[in-house]
Design a protein around this motif. Sequence first.
Motif, PDB file in Angstrom:
ATOM      1  N   ARG A  69       0.707  -1.261   0.153  1.00 30.59           N
ATOM      2  CA  ARG A  69      -0.044  -0.109   0.082  1.00 30.59           C
ATOM      3  C   ARG A  69       0.941   1.271   0.039  1.00 30.59           C
ATOM      4  O   ARG A  69       1.721   1.324   0.898  1.00 30.59           O
ATOM      5  CB  ARG A  69      -0.850   0.059   1.129  1.00 30.59           C
ATOM      6  CG  ARG A  69      -2.002   1.287   1.364  1.00 30.59           C
ATOM      7  CD  ARG A  69      -2.719   0.999   2.364  1.00 30.59           C
ATOM      8  NE  ARG A  69      -3.678  -0.155   2.307  1.00 30.59           N
ATOM      9  CZ  ARG A  69      -4.420  -0.526   3.261  1.00 30.59           C
ATOM     10  NH1 ARG A  69      -4.706   0.157   4.299  1.00 30.59           N
ATOM     11  NH2 ARG A  69      -5.086  -1.762   3.284  1.00 30.59           N
ATOM     12  N   VAL A  70       0.514   2.077  -0.891  1.00 27.95           N
ATOM     13  CA  VAL A  70       1.395   3.344  -1.033  1.00 27.95           C
ATOM     14  C   VAL A  70       0.765   4.336  -0.478  1.00 27.95           C
ATOM     15  O   VAL A  70      -0.562   4.847  -0.456  1.00 27.95           O
ATOM     16  CB  VAL A  70       1.593   3.680  -2.643  1.00 27.95           C
ATOM     17  CG1 VAL A  70       2.642   4.960  -2.794  1.00 27.95           C
ATOM     18  CG2 VAL A  70       2.100   2.314  -3.119  1.00 27.95           C
ATOM     19  N   PHE A  71       1.554   5.347   0.175  1.00 25.51           N
ATOM     20  CA  PHE A  71       1.061   6.602   0.948  1.00 25.51           C
ATOM     21  C   PHE A  71       1.452   7.785   0.456  1.00 25.51           C
ATOM     22  O   PHE A  71       2.395   7.967   0.030  1.00 25.51           O
ATOM     23  CB  PHE A  71       1.465   6.534   2.391  1.00 25.51           C
ATOM     24  CG  PHE A  71       0.663   5.523   3.205  1.00 25.51           C
ATOM     25  CD1 PHE A  71      -0.867   5.536   3.640  1.00 25.51           C
ATOM     26  CD2 PHE A  71       1.172   4.356   3.508  1.00 25.51           C
ATOM     27  CE1 PHE A  71      -1.323   4.459   4.315  1.00 25.51           C
ATOM     28  CE2 PHE A  71       0.581   3.502   4.117  1.00 25.51           C
ATOM     29  CZ  PHE A  71      -0.433   3.322   4.576  1.00 25.51           C
ATOM     30  N   ALA A  72       0.599   8.851   0.206  1.00 27.28           N
ATOM     31  CA  ALA A  72       1.032  10.013  -0.263  1.00 27.28           C
ATOM     32  C   ALA A  72       2.070  10.893   0.678  1.00 27.28           C
ATOM     33  O   ALA A  72       2.952  11.146   0.095  1.00 27.28           O
ATOM     34  CB  ALA A  72      -0.143  11.025  -0.630  1.00 27.28           C
ATOM     35  N   ALA A  83       2.625   4.606  -7.099  1.00 25.89           N
ATOM     36  CA  ALA A  83       1.431   4.485  -7.033  1.00 25.89           C
ATOM     37  C   ALA A  83       0.742   3.808  -8.389  1.00 25.89           C
ATOM     38  O   ALA A  83      -0.185   3.171  -8.472  1.00 25.89           O
ATOM     39  CB  ALA A  83       0.584   5.796  -6.569  1.00 25.89           C
TER      40      ALA A  83
ATOM     41  N   ALA B  72       1.807  14.336  -5.424  1.00 28.26           N
ATOM     42  CA  ALA B  72       1.657  13.826  -4.061  1.00 28.26           C
ATOM     43  C   ALA B  72       1.316  15.012  -3.331  1.00 28.26           C
ATOM     44  O   ALA B  72       0.539  14.832  -2.328  1.00 28.26           O
ATOM     45  CB  ALA B  72       3.033  13.156  -3.718  1.00 28.26           C
ATOM     46  N   MET B  80      -3.993   8.750  -3.896  1.00 25.74           N
ATOM     47  CA  MET B  80      -3.637   7.479  -4.584  1.00 25.74           C
ATOM     48  C   MET B  80      -4.549   6.887  -5.392  1.00 25.74           C
ATOM     49  O   MET B  80      -3.830   6.306  -6.541  1.00 25.74           O
ATOM     50  CB  MET B  80      -3.159   6.750  -3.371  1.00 25.74           C
ATOM     51  CG  MET B  80      -1.955   7.069  -2.403  1.00 25.74           C
ATOM     52  SD  MET B  80      -0.489   7.081  -3.194  1.00 25.74           S
ATOM     53  CE  MET B  80       0.036   8.719  -3.365  1.00 25.74           C
ATOM     54  N   GLN B  84      -3.291   5.998  -9.005  1.00 24.03           N
ATOM     55  CA  GLN B  84      -3.656   4.768  -9.820  1.00 24.03           C
ATOM     56  C   GLN B  84      -4.267   4.611 -10.892  1.00 24.03           C
ATOM     57  O   GLN B  84      -4.091   3.953 -12.020  1.00 24.03           O
ATOM     58  CB  GLN B  84      -4.439   3.648  -8.795  1.00 24.03           C
ATOM     59  CG  GLN B  84      -3.311   3.278  -7.564  1.00 24.03           C
ATOM     60  CD  GLN B  84      -3.894   2.508  -6.448  1.00 24.03           C
ATOM     61  OE1 GLN B  84      -5.107   2.744  -6.246  1.00 24.03           O
ATOM     62  NE2 GLN B  84      -2.974   1.819  -5.805  1.00 24.03           N
TER      63      GLN B  84
END
Lengths: 184, 184
Positions: A69-72, A83, B72, B80, B84
């Motif tokens: 899981r990618v976070f800003a 992302a 970001a 996110m 995507q």
Amino acid sequence: MRVLGVDPGLTRCGVGVVDVAPDRSARLVYVGVVRSPADARIESRLATIAAGIREVLAAHRPDVLAVERVFAQQNRNTVMGTAQASGIALLLAAEHGIPAATHTPTEVKAAITGYGAADKLQVQTMVARILRLDALPKPADAADALALALCHAWRGSGLASSGAQGPLTPAQRAWADAERASRR
Amino acid sequence: MRVLGVDPGLTRCGVGVVDVAPDRSARLVYVGVVRSPADARIESRLATIAAGIREVLAAHRPDVLAVERVFAQQNRNTVMGTAQASGIALLLAAEHGIPAATHTPTEVKAAITGYGAADKLQVQTMVARILRLDALPKPADAADALALALCHAWRGSGLASSGAQGPLTPAQRAWADAERASRR
């Protein structure tokens, strides 16, 4: 359960496939890194990543795909590319008719080492022990992909998220198994 | 030149197709919004968005795809998912063998209204005038997709990025054309 773990990235996208048995023992099926050239156009880079993940899906037919899981808040230059690559991985899971899941880096570290702030070397070391590898999986993206796949299999069992349900957490049990195996 | 503009998003993904002539006049070909339910799984939502964009690609065969560049720093909860979805749009361009480009919101506003800090209503108003629409394109995501497509066609000509090359910037000329048309 066969799990494909994806550590998303544009320059290096880690992909790792593991088989995890009901007793939580795990076996390495495949590990690799899909790369795309930094000077290529973004759409071409994403297509290269997609082609690499598709190859692994076709060759190893996992039951589920797990992606980081990618976070800003990870305010790196690369976070948007990361992302986008994670979105590609999730899309490919849907298009192959398998479920997908996301796990945070902290969840992965906790599942693998029992410690959510573990460093990369600890994670790599545990992945190598759990999978009985002769050497640490490299590069780090490949190790992270395997860690994600293991994390998913263990957490997905519904037990891994609570360490209070037994005398040992899954990670502790894996450590114990690995230690035992290394003394044989 | 036929341009597909994509305003990326999971809940609402704006898609707009315009034909832009060498004299910069533009014609609406298609506009719509691809939606995915907020309570669906993320991989299913991305697959829904992909299917919607693929339909537009197949039906209208654009020469190029333009998508909003996501940052970001836009620290919204949805950033996110937006990134995507933008990755999916870029991948689909590559898979359909057409080039893709990204433009920032400021670039789009500047190209369409001549003012990089224009508000949404100004952009919608100009899009409607440029395309000679009877009403403002709605929802905002649809208007943004059309604005992106127009921005790409104008900037892509190699003239639009510099307003100093002629007596009128492309946006000013479009305004002038639209004003003239509305007086006919």
